[in-house]
Design a protein around this motif. Structure first.
Motif, short mmCIF file in Angstrom:
data_model
loop_
_atom_site.label_atom_id
_atom_site.label_comp_id
_atom_site.label_asym_id
_atom_site.label_seq_id
_atom_site.Cartn_x
_atom_site.Cartn_y
_atom_site.Cartn_z
N THR A 123 12.04 34.99 57.61
CA THR A 123 11.47 36.07 56.82
C THR A 123 11.69 35.76 55.34
OG1 THR A 123 11.89 37.72 58.53
CG2 THR A 123 11.56 38.53 56.29
N VAL A 124 10.62 35.83 54.56
CA VAL A 124 10.72 35.60 53.11
C VAL A 124 10.56 36.93 52.40
CG1 VAL A 124 9.59 34.57 51.11
CG2 VAL A 124 9.92 33.22 53.19
N ARG A 125 11.52 37.21 51.50
CA ARG A 125 11.46 38.42 50.68
C ARG A 125 11.53 38.01 49.22
NH1 ARG A 125 15.74 42.19 54.12
NH2 ARG A 125 14.51 42.25 56.05
N VAL A 126 10.56 38.49 48.46
CA VAL A 126 10.50 38.18 47.03
C VAL A 126 10.47 39.49 46.25
CG1 VAL A 126 9.14 37.15 45.18
CG2 VAL A 126 9.29 36.00 47.39
N SER A 127 11.37 39.60 45.29
CA SER A 127 11.41 40.76 44.41
C SER A 127 11.73 40.27 43.01
CB SER A 127 12.45 41.78 44.88
OG SER A 127 12.49 42.90 44.02
N GLY A 128 10.82 40.52 42.09
CA GLY A 128 11.02 40.02 40.74
C GLY A 128 10.93 38.50 40.72
N SER A 129 11.93 37.86 40.12
CA SER A 129 11.90 36.40 39.99
C SER A 129 12.72 35.69 41.05
CB SER A 129 12.42 36.00 38.61
OG SER A 129 13.76 36.46 38.43
N SER A 130 13.24 36.43 42.04
CA SER A 130 14.10 35.81 43.05
C SER A 130 13.51 35.97 44.44
CB SER A 130 15.51 36.44 43.00
OG SER A 130 15.45 37.81 43.34
N GLY A 131 13.84 35.03 45.31
CA GLY A 131 13.39 35.08 46.68
C GLY A 131 14.51 34.66 47.62
N PHE A 155 19.75 33.23 54.61
CA PHE A 155 20.09 31.84 54.88
C PHE A 155 19.93 30.94 53.66
CE2 PHE A 155 19.30 27.66 56.89
CZ PHE A 155 20.38 27.62 57.77
N ALA A 156 18.89 31.17 52.88
CA ALA A 156 18.60 30.29 51.76
C ALA A 156 18.07 31.07 50.57
CB ALA A 156 17.59 29.21 52.16
N ALA A 157 18.49 30.66 49.38
CA ALA A 157 17.92 31.21 48.15
C ALA A 157 16.71 30.37 47.77
CB ALA A 157 18.97 31.17 47.04
N LEU A 158 15.63 31.02 47.41
CA LEU A 158 14.39 30.35 47.06
C LEU A 158 14.16 30.41 45.56
CD1 LEU A 158 12.08 31.77 49.89
CD2 LEU A 158 13.38 29.63 49.89
N SER A 159 13.81 29.28 44.97
CA SER A 159 13.53 29.22 43.53
C SER A 159 12.04 29.36 43.30
CB SER A 159 14.04 27.90 42.96
OG SER A 159 13.67 27.77 41.60
N LEU A 160 11.66 30.42 42.58
CA LEU A 160 10.24 30.65 42.31
C LEU A 160 9.76 29.96 41.04
CD1 LEU A 160 10.75 32.83 44.50
CD2 LEU A 160 9.11 34.24 43.29
N GLY A 161 10.68 29.45 40.24
CA GLY A 161 10.29 28.68 39.07
C GLY A 161 9.39 29.41 38.10
N GLY A 162 9.63 30.70 37.89
CA GLY A 162 8.83 31.46 36.94
C GLY A 162 7.46 31.86 37.44
N ILE A 163 7.22 31.75 38.74
CA ILE A 163 5.93 32.12 39.30
C ILE A 163 5.69 33.62 39.15
CG2 ILE A 163 4.66 32.34 41.48
CD1 ILE A 163 6.00 29.73 42.37
N ASN A 164 4.49 33.98 38.72
CA ASN A 164 4.10 35.38 38.59
C ASN A 164 3.53 35.86 39.92
OD1 ASN A 164 3.19 37.89 37.87
ND2 ASN A 164 1.63 37.17 36.45
N SER A 414 8.63 17.88 51.27
CA SER A 414 9.23 16.62 50.86
C SER A 414 10.63 16.86 50.35
CB SER A 414 8.38 15.97 49.75
OG SER A 414 8.32 16.84 48.64
N ALA A 415 11.39 15.78 50.20
CA ALA A 415 12.77 15.90 49.78
C ALA A 415 12.88 16.31 48.32
CB ALA A 415 13.51 14.59 50.02
N SER A 416 11.88 15.95 47.52
CA SER A 416 11.91 16.27 46.09
C SER A 416 10.67 17.08 45.74
CB SER A 416 11.96 14.98 45.25
OG SER A 416 13.08 14.21 45.60
N PRO A 417 10.71 18.38 46.04
CA PRO A 417 9.50 19.20 45.88
C PRO A 417 9.18 19.51 44.44
CG PRO A 417 11.35 20.57 46.47
CD PRO A 417 11.85 19.15 46.50
N GLU A 418 7.92 19.73 44.20
CA GLU A 418 7.44 20.23 42.92
C GLU A 418 6.87 21.61 43.18
OE1 GLU A 418 8.56 17.18 40.43
OE2 GLU A 418 7.59 19.06 39.90
N PRO A 419 7.40 22.67 42.58
CA PRO A 419 6.87 24.00 42.86
C PRO A 419 5.44 24.14 42.41
CG PRO A 419 8.41 24.05 41.00
CD PRO A 419 8.49 22.67 41.60
N SER A 420 4.66 24.83 43.25
CA SER A 420 3.26 25.07 42.90
C SER A 420 3.17 26.05 41.75
CB SER A 420 2.53 25.64 44.13
OG SER A 420 1.27 26.11 43.76
N THR A 421 2.12 25.93 40.96
CA THR A 421 1.93 26.86 39.84
C THR A 421 0.94 27.95 40.18
OG1 THR A 421 0.21 25.42 38.94
CG2 THR A 421 2.46 25.09 38.12
#
Length: 465
Positions: A123-131, A155-164, A414-421
C-alpha cells in the motif's frame, strides 16, 4: 438594550454565520474532490540482491507468487487491482494492491526452511512531500525461528523528489521512486537488513474515477443478438485463464530475448495470467467442450516469435486438455494439445462451473510447439476455467492492472533509479494553493469562536434588559 443595538448585534451574528458557512464550503468541496482509485498496478522488486541471495548457491531457495501477483522485467514483481482514494486538490493519495511473494531458503533436513518470508498487499500512501510503502509481512527470525505476522507495516520510506501530486487527471503514475527500509521494516524483515538500507525503487500506475461518469454500457460481443445457442447444456459465457509458464514469460522479457507479448482478439492481461474470453460450447455432468476467443503472441530476439490463439478446452473422464492453434517459424499446427490437467469434477453452483488453478503438464506435442525449450511432462502454469450455464451467472473477476501505459512510463526497476518528473497524468504544475487547504480549517475554528462570543454577548444583553 435599544432596538438599533439589538439589530446591529443580530446583523453581526448573521454576518459571522455567513463567513463560517463560506469557510466551510471550500472544505466540503475539497472533501468531495477525493475520488476512488479503481484499478492499477505496482511494480517492485523488493530488493534484487535479496532475490539473488535466496535463489543462489548459499540459500538454495526459491520464491513463489500468491494472490495473482506476477513477475515483470528481470527482477520485478507486479501487484494488481489497486483500490484507494486520490484527492487532486491536496495531492493526498492512497492505493492498496493485491498479491504477494513468498521466499524460501536454507532448507533443513526436516523439510522446513530457515528463511521463510512473505510480503503481500503493498500500500502506497502519499501526503504532502512524503510517501510510505506499507506491506503485510510474515517472517521467520534468523536466529530463533520465531514466526511473526504483521499487517500493514510501514516498510519503506519513498522519496518523491519534489514531485507535485496535485492535479485533476484520471490516473496517477509514479515511476522509480527511491525506497529506503524503515526501522519497523528492518525488524519485520527478520533482521536481514538494517534501517536505511536502499530497496528496489517502486513504480505504480493507478486509475482514478473521473469526476463525471457517464454510464454507457457496451454490449459484449458474446451477448450479440445474432449469436445462436442451443438451449440444452449450452454455455452462455466463459473464460479460460492461463499464464503459459512463468519462467517462459521471464525469458521473453529478460536479458536474453529482450522481447514482449501482445494480446489481440479480445484476450486480456491479468498480470500473472492471460484471459481468453467469450467461451461457447456445451457442459453436461462434468463433461465439457468449449472454445474461447483471444490470442497471445510472444516476440523477441534469438528468433522468438510464437503465437497461440483459438484456445479450446475439453474435460472428459476427469481429465482436461487445453488446445491452441500454434504458429512459429519452426512449428505450425491447428488444435494442438498443449497441456493436460486433472479435472475430476469442476465445481458447479448458481449457474457457474469453475475449475481453479488445476496443475498443468506439457504434452509431447506441446513440447514441439515450444521448440524443445521444455520437455514433455514439464510443469506449466495452472489452468483456471469458468463457464456460465445461465445468463445471470457472473464470471470471476480478472486481476485489474488498470489502463495500459507507455513503456517509457513503466520502466523496469533498476538499482540506480532516476525519479520521474511526471508522476500524475494531467497534473497541474501550479504550486498555488499549497497552504490553502489549511485555510478553511483556520477560518472555521476562528469563525466558530467569534460566533460563540457574539451569541454569548447577545444573550447577556437580553438578560440585562
Amino acid at each position: 438594550m435599544s432596538p438599533p443595538l439589538s439589530r446591529r448585534l443580530c446583523g453581526l451574528f448573521a454576518a459571522l454565520c455567513l463567513a463560517v458557512a463560506g469557510a466551510l464550503l471550500p472544505a466540503a468541496e475539497a472533501h468531495a474532490a477525493s475520488r476512488p482509485v479503481q484499478g492499477g498496478r505496482l511494480d517492485w522488486g523488493i530488493k534484487s540482491s535479496f532475490q539473488t541471495y535466496v535463489t543462489g548457491p548459499v540459500a538454495k531457495g526459491s520464491y513463489s507468487l500468491t494472490g495473482g501477483a506476477a513477475t515483470v522485467g528481470g527482477s520485478g514483481f507486479r501487484f494488481h487491482s489497486a483500490t484507494g482514494t486520490y484527492d487532486g486538490a491536496t495531492g493526498t493519495f492512497t492505493a492498496s494492491f493485491s498479491g504477494g511473494v513468498r521466499f524460501l531458503g536454507h532448507r533443513a533436513d526436516s523439510g522446513t526452511h530457515q528463511l521463510d518470508l512473505t510480503i503481500s498487499r503493498p500500500t502506497v500512501r502519499v501526503s504532502g512531500s512524503s510517501g510510505t510503502l506499507y506491506v503485510d509481512i510474515t517472517s521467520k527470525a534468523k536466529d530463533t525461528g520465531t514466526v511473526t505476522t504483521s499487517s500493514q507495516v510501514p516498510f519503506a520510506a519513498l522519496s518523491l523528489g519534489g514531485i507535485n501530486m496535485r492535479g485533476d487527471g484520471d490516473r496517477v503514475v509514479l515511476n522509480n521512486l527511491p525506497a529506503t527500509l524503515t526501522a519497523q521494516g528492518a525488524q519485520s524483515f527478520a533482521g536481514y537488513y538494517t534501517a536505511g538500507t536502499a530497496l528496489d525503487p517502486v513504480s505504480l500506475s493507478a486509475d482514478v474515477r473521473p469526476k463525471a461518469v457517464t454510464k454507457s454500457p457496451t454490449p459484449s460481443a458474446s451477448k450479440s443478438p445474432g449469436k445462436k445457442r442451443t438451449p440444452d447444456a449450452a454455455i452462455k459465457d466463459g473464460a479460460v485463464d492461463w499464464g503459459v509458464r512463468r519462467t517462459f514469460r521471464e525469458y521473453v522479457t529478460g536479458d536474453i530475448a529482450r522481447g514482449q507479448w501482445t494480446l489481440s482478439s479480445g484476450a486480456q492481461d491479468g498480470g500473472a495470467l492471460f484471459r481468453f474470453p467469450e467461451g461457447e460450447g456445451t457442459y453436461k455432468k462434468g463433461e465439457l467442450t468449449a472454445r474461447f476467443k483471444g490470442a497471445v503472441r510472444f516476440t523477441g530476439q534469438q528468433g522468438l516469435d510464437l503465437r497461440l490463439d483459438d484456445l479450446r478446452v475439453t474435460v472428459e473422464s476427469g481429465k482436461g486438455t487445453l488446445y491452441a492453434d500454434v504458429k512459429s517459424p519452426e512449428f505450425t499446427g491447428e488444435k494442438v494439445p498443449l497441456v493436460t490437467f486433472p479435472a475430476e469434477k469442476p465445481k458447479a453452483g448458481k449457474g457457474l462451473v469453475r475449475l481453479t488453478e488445476a496443475p498443468a503438464k506439457l504434452t509431447a506435442r506441446g513440447a514441439e510447439a515450444f521448440g524443445g525449450m521444455y520437455q514433455a511432462g514439464a510443469e506449466m502454469d495452472p489452468v483456471s476455467l469458468a463457464v456460465a450455464t445461465t445468463a445471470s451467472a457472473e464470471l470471476p473477476a480478472l486481476p485489474d492492472l488498470g489502463s495500459d501505459i507507455e513503456a517509457s512510463e513503466s520502466p523496469t526497476p533498476s538499482a540506480s533509479p532516476e525519479p520521474s518528473t511526471e508522476p500524475v497524468a494531467s497534473a497541474t504544475d501550479d504550486d498555488e494553493g499549497g497552504a490553502s487547504a489549511a485555510l478553511p480549517l483556520g477560518l472555521t475554528a476562528g469563525g466558530l469562536a467569534l460566533v460563540a462570543a457574539a451569541t454569548a454577548l447577545i444573550v447577556r444583553r437580553r438578560r440585562a434588559n
